[in-house]
Design a protein around this motif. Structure first.
Motif, PDB file in Angstrom:
ATOM      1  N   UNK A 191       0.818  -1.230   0.000  1.00  0.00           N
ATOM      2  CA  UNK A 191       0.000   0.000   0.000  1.00  0.00           C
ATOM      3  C   UNK A 191       0.847   1.274   0.000  1.00  0.00           C
ATOM      4  N   UNK A 192       2.159   1.137  -0.055  1.00  0.00           N
ATOM      5  CA  UNK A 192       3.023   2.323  -0.083  1.00  0.00           C
ATOM      6  C   UNK A 192       3.241   2.958   1.279  1.00  0.00           C
ATOM      7  N   UNK A 193       3.157   2.130   2.332  1.00  0.00           N
ATOM      8  CA  UNK A 193       3.324   2.668   3.689  1.00  0.00           C
ATOM      9  C   UNK A 193       4.795   2.627   4.094  1.00  0.00           C
ATOM     10  N   UNK A 194       5.234   3.728   4.675  1.00  0.00           N
ATOM     11  CA  UNK A 194       6.604   3.800   5.196  1.00  0.00           C
ATOM     12  C   UNK A 194       6.506   4.019   6.695  1.00  0.00           C
ATOM     13  N   UNK A 250       2.422   7.675   4.006  1.00  0.00           N
ATOM     14  CA  UNK A 250       2.170   6.951   2.767  1.00  0.00           C
ATOM     15  C   UNK A 250       2.909   7.667   1.650  1.00  0.00           C
ATOM     16  N   UNK A 251       3.589   6.870   0.839  1.00  0.00           N
ATOM     17  CA  UNK A 251       4.349   7.414  -0.285  1.00  0.00           C
ATOM     18  C   UNK A 251       3.387   7.968  -1.341  1.00  0.00           C
ATOM     19  N   UNK A 259      13.428   4.764  -2.641  1.00  0.00           N
ATOM     20  CA  UNK A 259      14.290   5.470  -1.679  1.00  0.00           C
ATOM     21  C   UNK A 259      13.531   6.559  -0.908  1.00  0.00           C
ATOM     22  N   UNK A 260      12.218   6.548  -0.987  1.00  0.00           N
ATOM     23  CA  UNK A 260      11.442   7.595  -0.296  1.00  0.00           C
ATOM     24  C   UNK A 260      11.602   7.519   1.222  1.00  0.00           C
ATOM     25  N   UNK A 304      18.499   7.478   5.442  1.00  0.00           N
ATOM     26  CA  UNK A 304      17.505   6.663   4.732  1.00  0.00           C
ATOM     27  C   UNK A 304      17.477   5.214   5.178  1.00  0.00           C
ATOM     28  N   UNK A 305      17.901   4.974   6.417  1.00  0.00           N
ATOM     29  CA  UNK A 305      17.878   3.595   6.934  1.00  0.00           C
ATOM     30  C   UNK A 305      16.484   2.977   6.804  1.00  0.00           C
ATOM     31  N   UNK A 306      15.455   3.764   7.085  1.00  0.00           N
ATOM     32  CA  UNK A 306      14.094   3.227   7.099  1.00  0.00           C
ATOM     33  C   UNK A 306      13.286   3.638   5.861  1.00  0.00           C
ATOM     34  N   UNK A 307      14.001   3.815   4.745  1.00  0.00           N
ATOM     35  CA  UNK A 307      13.335   4.172   3.478  1.00  0.00           C
ATOM     36  C   UNK A 307      12.339   3.078   3.072  1.00  0.00           C
TER      37      UNK A 307
END
Ligand code: AMP
Ligand code: MG
Length: 498
Positions: free
Chosen positions: A246-249, A272-273, A279-280, A289-292
């Motif tokens: 779903x594009x969740x970060x 949400x992306x 790399x978002x 960006x560890x948690x990209x």
């Protein structure tokens, strides 16, 4: 001083965690607040938890949700835990601003933790004030409930209370308390807390408690503790595949923010992306960006290796044998994750039959999204509708600046769909059920928060929440809550909300 609630509720908490040894927690009542006001009560969740909604909309209920009173059946505690934050071990974190009121039996027969978050200082607060700004409480409510309605395992939100007090951050902000509901608050970090102290007895106690609560079927297994590890691997691999779908970060996948139950926890800098890009990163503090978005599977694997280390002594007394068992379990992760991800992404394209060339079609679409900076959610939703008629097809193409690539891709996908040998209508229903039209986009959530805080207005909150409850419907008249942000609306950074 916290009062005991005078009026009888039907809460009937049980308190199994507080029956564990004292080093697992601190007994702690919430700290009362000045002028609590109930902004939101989750009626459906009340029903699920067998909680009387009417009780909570009255004064006695508000006293409980604000921490100004304690139910007779409650034994409030704040839980101890440690954790790896951005790869570095911190030996003592714990609930610095939360208290667990007790566990409540739900309609499905299972017990759920009911916790107040933002309820005052505890032994684990360190330099913090134990409070939450109201904006982060509203954010957590919206996003956690959105995940739930998307079918993704998560802690849930039962209520929002504004405290009538200010919390000091960069500026003075109105305070809030969230009532969080979780199938438990046991984290990888809870195990790490005892592992660091080399307290094997407690690790075993915690593992037995966790097994009893989440994996009771393990009593029949050859090695219960290896089973605990493997079940956590499966749950977490599936969870991350759902997020990616779903594009969740998540934004702050520290081991203290990784549950054993497989529920998403800790809605701080998550987002949400919009445009598809692995790399978002939204989190302001995640400079490397560890948690990209695209790193989340690797990171959960790293977290699971940390979990496995804590179980090493109880999986087998013999270190060599234990390591062998652990490695054999961890080795399964890539296959579990990849097949979960594949199963889910194939659905997004409407593929039910396994055919040669499917992977290529999937990867090419993602590549075009990346190259042309296209919104992830809109692209899949419009793809789902594109078979309806020419106008809907053109609507999909309109997302792309360079049309040749997408038109070529589309004709390949269309040919592939014919091989499904299914009616177009049925395919579209299937696609729409897996590709949401609505996600809680950052800029929309921010607008709602502003309306609540600056205008005392819950209407836009309710309007958005209504959509998030049914994310797979079409809402032609609610485009302002659905479409991606314009360049000047885009919010690129999120914060921990601590
Ligand atoms: P988080 O970033 O929410 O995962 O929190 C990390 C640690 O900081 C946990 O131990 C939290 O309980 C603690 N913490 C976060 N915010 C506060 C606060 N305002 N007061 C006290 N402790 C806090
Ligand atoms: Mg946390």
């Amino acid at each position: 001083m916290t009062l005991e609630a005078k009026k009888k509720s039907n809460l009937n908490f049980v308190n199994t965690y507080s029956e564990l040894p004292k080093k697992f927690y601190e007994k702690k009542n919430p700290t009362p607040v000045k002028n609590p006001k109930l902004l939101k009560l989750n009626n459906n969740l009340c029903d699920f938890l067998n909680i009387d909604k009417n009780y909570f909309t009255k004064k006695s209920g508000l006293l409980l949700l604000s921490g100004n009173a304690i139910d007779k059946s409650s034994k409030p505690i704040s839980m101890a835990y440690a954790g790896h934050q951005f790869g570095h071990f911190v030996e003592q974190l714990g609930d610095g601003r939360a208290v667990l009121l007790g566990e409540k039996k739900a309609k499905n027969g299972k017990f759920f933790d009911i916790q107040l978050k933002g309820s005052g200082k505890t032994a684990f607060s360190r330099n913090g004030d134990g409070r939450s700004p109201l904006d982060s409480v509203i954010r957590e409510y919206l996003i956690s409930e959105a995940l739930h309605h998307l079918g993704i395992p998560t802690t849930r939100s039962l209520a929002i209370v504004s405290t009538g007090e200010f919390v000091e951050r960069e500026s003075m902000l109105p305070g809030g308390i969230l009532t969080r509901v979780a199938s438990s608050h046991i984290r990888i970090g809870t195990f790490e807390f005892f592992h660091y102290k080399k307290d094997m007895k407690s690790i075993k106690k915690l593992a037995d408690y966790t097994i009893n609560r989440h994996f009771p079927e393990s009593v029949n297994k050859k090695n219960q503790y290896q089973y605990l590890l493997e079940q956590t691997i499966i749950l977490q691999a599936n969870l991350i595949a759902e997020w990616i779908n779903v594009g969740f970060i998540h934004g702050v996948m520290n081991t203290d923010n990784t549950t054993i139950s497989g529920e998403t926890i800790d809605y701080g800098p998550c987002a949400f992306m919009n445009n598809y890009n692995p790399s978002t990163v939204y989190s302001y503090i995640d400079v490397n960006g560890r948690y990209a978005y695209g790193n989340q599977a690797q990171i959960i694997f790293w977290n699971l290796t940390k979990f496995s280390q804590t179980l090493s002594g109880i999986i087998d007394e013999n270190e060599k044998r234990s390591n062998k068992l652990i490695i054999s379990s961890l080795e399964k992760f890539p296959e579990i994750f990849n097949s979960a991800w594949k199963r889910k992404i194939r659905k997004k394209f409407g593929f039910t039959k396994l055919l040669n060339g499917d992977d290529k079609i999937i990867l090419e679409f993602l590549e075009i999204l990346l190259k042309q900076k296209v919104d992830y959610t809109s692209a899949f939703r419009k793809l789902s509708c594109s078979l309806e008629n020419e106008i809907k097809k053109q609507d999909l193409f309109s997302l792309f600046s360079e049309k040749v690539a997408i038109k070529n891709w589309f004709s390949g996908w269309n040919n592939r769909m014919k091989k499904e040998k299914e009616k177009v209508n049925k395919i579209m229903v299937f696609l729409k059920k897996t590709n949401p039209s609505v996600i809680p986009r950052n800029h929309v959530v921010e607008n709602v928060i502003n309306m609540v805080i600056n205008n005392d207005d819950m209407n836009s909150f309710e309007e958005l929440m209504d959509l998030l409850k049914n994310p797979y419907e079409d809402y032609d008249d609610k485009q302002h809550l659905i479409t991606p942000p314009k360049e000047n609306e885009d919010i690129k950074n999120t914060f921990c909300g601590t």
